[in-house]
Design a protein around this motif. Structure first.
Motif, short mmCIF file in Angstrom:
data_model
loop_
_atom_site.label_atom_id
_atom_site.label_comp_id
_atom_site.label_asym_id
_atom_site.label_seq_id
_atom_site.Cartn_x
_atom_site.Cartn_y
_atom_site.Cartn_z
N ASN A 112 0.82 -1.21 0.00
CA ASN A 112 0.00 0.00 0.00
C ASN A 112 0.86 1.26 0.00
N TRP A 113 1.96 1.22 0.75
CA TRP A 113 2.85 2.39 0.80
C TRP A 113 3.47 2.67 -0.56
N LEU A 114 3.95 1.64 -1.23
CA LEU A 114 4.55 1.83 -2.56
C LEU A 114 3.48 2.27 -3.56
N TRP A 115 2.30 1.67 -3.47
CA TRP A 115 1.21 2.11 -4.35
C TRP A 115 0.87 3.58 -4.11
N ASN B 184 3.03 10.64 -6.41
CA ASN B 184 4.32 11.32 -6.55
C ASN B 184 4.91 11.12 -7.93
N ASN B 185 5.93 11.92 -8.22
CA ASN B 185 6.62 11.74 -9.49
C ASN B 185 7.61 10.59 -9.38
N ALA B 186 8.24 10.27 -10.51
CA ALA B 186 9.12 9.10 -10.57
C ALA B 186 10.28 9.20 -9.60
N SER B 187 10.82 10.39 -9.42
CA SER B 187 11.99 10.54 -8.54
C SER B 187 11.65 10.21 -7.09
N GLU B 188 10.42 10.51 -6.66
CA GLU B 188 10.00 10.19 -5.30
C GLU B 188 9.80 8.69 -5.12
N CYS B 189 9.38 8.02 -6.19
CA CYS B 189 9.12 6.58 -6.12
C CYS B 189 10.40 5.76 -6.02
N ALA C 68 6.18 -11.15 -6.66
CA ALA C 68 5.15 -10.30 -6.05
C ALA C 68 5.42 -8.83 -6.35
N VAL C 69 6.69 -8.43 -6.23
CA VAL C 69 7.06 -7.04 -6.54
C VAL C 69 6.81 -6.74 -8.00
N LEU C 70 7.17 -7.67 -8.86
CA LEU C 70 6.99 -7.47 -10.30
C LEU C 70 5.51 -7.34 -10.67
N SER C 71 4.65 -8.13 -10.03
CA SER C 71 3.24 -8.12 -10.39
C SER C 71 2.49 -6.91 -9.82
N THR C 72 2.95 -6.38 -8.67
CA THR C 72 2.21 -5.29 -8.04
C THR C 72 2.85 -3.92 -8.21
N HIS C 73 4.12 -3.90 -8.58
CA HIS C 73 4.85 -2.62 -8.72
C HIS C 73 5.71 -2.67 -9.98
N TYR D 150 8.48 0.07 -11.29
CA TYR D 150 9.73 0.26 -10.55
C TYR D 150 10.27 -1.06 -9.98
N ALA D 151 9.73 -2.18 -10.44
CA ALA D 151 10.07 -3.48 -9.85
C ALA D 151 11.56 -3.80 -9.94
N GLU D 152 12.19 -3.43 -11.04
CA GLU D 152 13.61 -3.76 -11.20
C GLU D 152 14.45 -3.12 -10.10
#
Length: 262
Positions: free
Chosen positions: A122-125, A131-136, A204-209, A212-214
């Motif tokens: 939820n936090w990453l989502w 936020n913009n890409a730099s914040e992510c 799980a990271v790849l499927s939900t985020h 930015y998963a890499e």
């Protein structure tokens, strides 16, 4: 069906206010404001607690179902107690009713600004949506991901395997990650089992985020490697790490082959 399960839980927990917060295939999770033993709980000054309830499964023979419920509840409670003994961040075990499949535990984390529970997912989502890409991919996100990797490494160095490592099963509290949900957890010193744990987390990271998963996965694995290399266990630890990483490559290859074959 959920209403019936809630009624069953209430029959074992009379006069306890229960609010459903999640439901899975094995269990339903409630939030409550009541501590089982004291009216003024001191556990991290909490006013909320979690009750996990494994309801009866009507498709199983009643005696088999009762035996499985009891053994799995005991197993999960023992796993939580060992996590605490080994200093691995996770909810504190408060009480358990093994025959009825109930575990009462500390509630971790709070709420994000959008009202969602503060799981890593939820936090990453939330960051990705607001936020913009730099914040992510900020230093803060990198630090949390590395802490997650360190947390998994400490679990594995204790020869414990989570069994369902996802960003949903990591809770953030005061900027620190905690593991939750040990219904599929086990004990193993095998590199294969630890590699599967890491692979499940990667997927799980790849499927939900996915965007930015890499980076997220890179930072998590870096944290894992950092903790393993600095464990002070010398050659044995290094050999175990090499074996786990080799198996992780094998598991990834098998996963790609399954994807190609459909």
């Amino acid at each position: 069906m959920t209403d019936l399960i809630v009624l069953q839980a209430k029959s074992y927990l009379p006069h306890i206010p229960l609010t459903v917060i999640s439901q899975g295939a094995e269990a339903i999770v409630f939030e409550t404001s009541v501590h089982p033993y004291c009216s003024k709980p001191s556990l991290r000054n909490q006013s909320k607690f979690i009750i996990k309830y494994r309801p009866p499964k009507p498709y199983r023979h009643p005696k088999i179902d009762a035996s499985l419920t009891k053994s799995r509840t005991i197993g999960e409670a023992k796993f939580m107690a060992l996590l605490a003994r080994n200093g691995i961040p996770s909810p504190s075990l408060i009480a358990a009713d093994f025959p009825h499949g109930i575990i009462w535990m500390e509630q971790l984390g709070g709420k994000l600004p959008n009202g969602e529970p503060s799981s890593l997912k939820n936090w990453l989502w939330y960051l990705e949506r607001t936020n913009n890409a730099s914040e992510c991919v900020s230093e803060q996100v990198e630090n949390i991901c590395r802490q997650v990797g360190i947390l998994i490494a400490h679990l594995h160095m204790s020869d414990m395997v989570h069994g369902d490592l996802t960003t949903s099963n990591i809770i953030l509290e005061d900027g620190k990650p905690y593991l939750i949900d040990f219904g599929l957890s086990s004990y193993s010193s095998m590199a294969e089992d630890k590699a599967v744990d890491l692979y499940v987390m990667e997927r799980a990271v790849l499927s939900t985020h996915s965007v930015y998963a890499e980076k997220y996965n890179f930072w998590i694995l870096e944290g894992y490697l950092e903790a393993q290399r600095s464990s002070g266990d010398g050659k044995r630890s290094r050999n175990a790490l090499v074996d786990t990483l080799r198996k992780l490559d094998d598991v990834r290859l098998r996963g790609r082959k399954r994807s190609m074959l459909g």
